[in-house]
Design a protein around this motif. Structure first.
Motif, mmCIF file in Angstrom:
data_model
loop_
_atom_site.group_PDB
_atom_site.id
_atom_site.type_symbol
_atom_site.label_atom_id
_atom_site.label_comp_id
_atom_site.label_asym_id
_atom_site.label_seq_id
_atom_site.Cartn_x
_atom_site.Cartn_y
_atom_site.Cartn_z
ATOM 1 N N LYS A 2 -23.168 18.383 -7.656
ATOM 2 C CA LYS A 2 -24.162 17.737 -6.814
ATOM 3 C C LYS A 2 -23.505 16.727 -5.877
ATOM 4 O O LYS A 2 -23.832 16.649 -4.692
ATOM 5 N N ARG A 3 -22.557 15.993 -6.417
ATOM 6 C CA ARG A 3 -21.852 14.994 -5.620
ATOM 7 C C ARG A 3 -21.017 15.667 -4.537
ATOM 8 O O ARG A 3 -20.952 15.184 -3.404
ATOM 9 N N PHE A 4 -20.385 16.783 -4.863
ATOM 10 C CA PHE A 4 -19.592 17.535 -3.883
ATOM 11 C C PHE A 4 -20.465 18.004 -2.719
ATOM 12 O O PHE A 4 -20.082 17.885 -1.554
ATOM 13 N N CYS A 5 -21.648 18.510 -3.014
ATOM 14 C CA CYS A 5 -22.571 18.970 -1.972
ATOM 15 C C CYS A 5 -23.008 17.805 -1.089
ATOM 16 O O CYS A 5 -23.090 17.946 0.138
ATOM 17 N N LEU A 6 -23.270 16.665 -1.686
ATOM 18 C CA LEU A 6 -23.672 15.487 -0.937
ATOM 19 C C LEU A 6 -22.555 15.038 0.002
ATOM 20 O O LEU A 6 -22.799 14.728 1.171
ATOM 21 N N ILE A 7 -21.340 15.019 -0.495
ATOM 22 C CA ILE A 7 -20.193 14.636 0.331
ATOM 23 C C ILE A 7 -19.988 15.644 1.461
ATOM 24 O O ILE A 7 -19.732 15.271 2.607
ATOM 25 N N LEU A 8 -20.135 16.917 1.165
ATOM 26 C CA LEU A 8 -19.983 17.962 2.179
ATOM 27 C C LEU A 8 -21.030 17.822 3.282
ATOM 28 O O LEU A 8 -20.704 17.865 4.470
ATOM 29 N N ILE A 9 -22.261 17.607 2.913
ATOM 30 C CA ILE A 9 -23.332 17.441 3.900
ATOM 31 C C ILE A 9 -23.093 16.185 4.739
ATOM 32 O O ILE A 9 -23.273 16.192 5.956
#
Length: 51
Positions: A2-9
């Protein structure tokens, strides 16, 4: 994950917002566009270009 997706966005949004403006959208570009439109469309027979 979830954190990876947030950072990517966040990175995608930051990259999209940090692109430079097109020249015709800048203050100088708008001024020059007005000057050349005045010449082309005859609004002023001899416009003065301010530098």
């Amino acid at each position: 994950m979830k954190r990876f997706c947030l950072i990517l966005i966040t990175m995608i949004l930051f990259a999209a917002c940090s692109t430079p403006k097109a020249y015709y959208e800048t203050k100088e570009g708008k001024r020059k566009q007005k000057y050349y439109n005045d010449i082309q469309y005859g609004r002023d027979p001899h416009p003065k270009m301010k530098f």
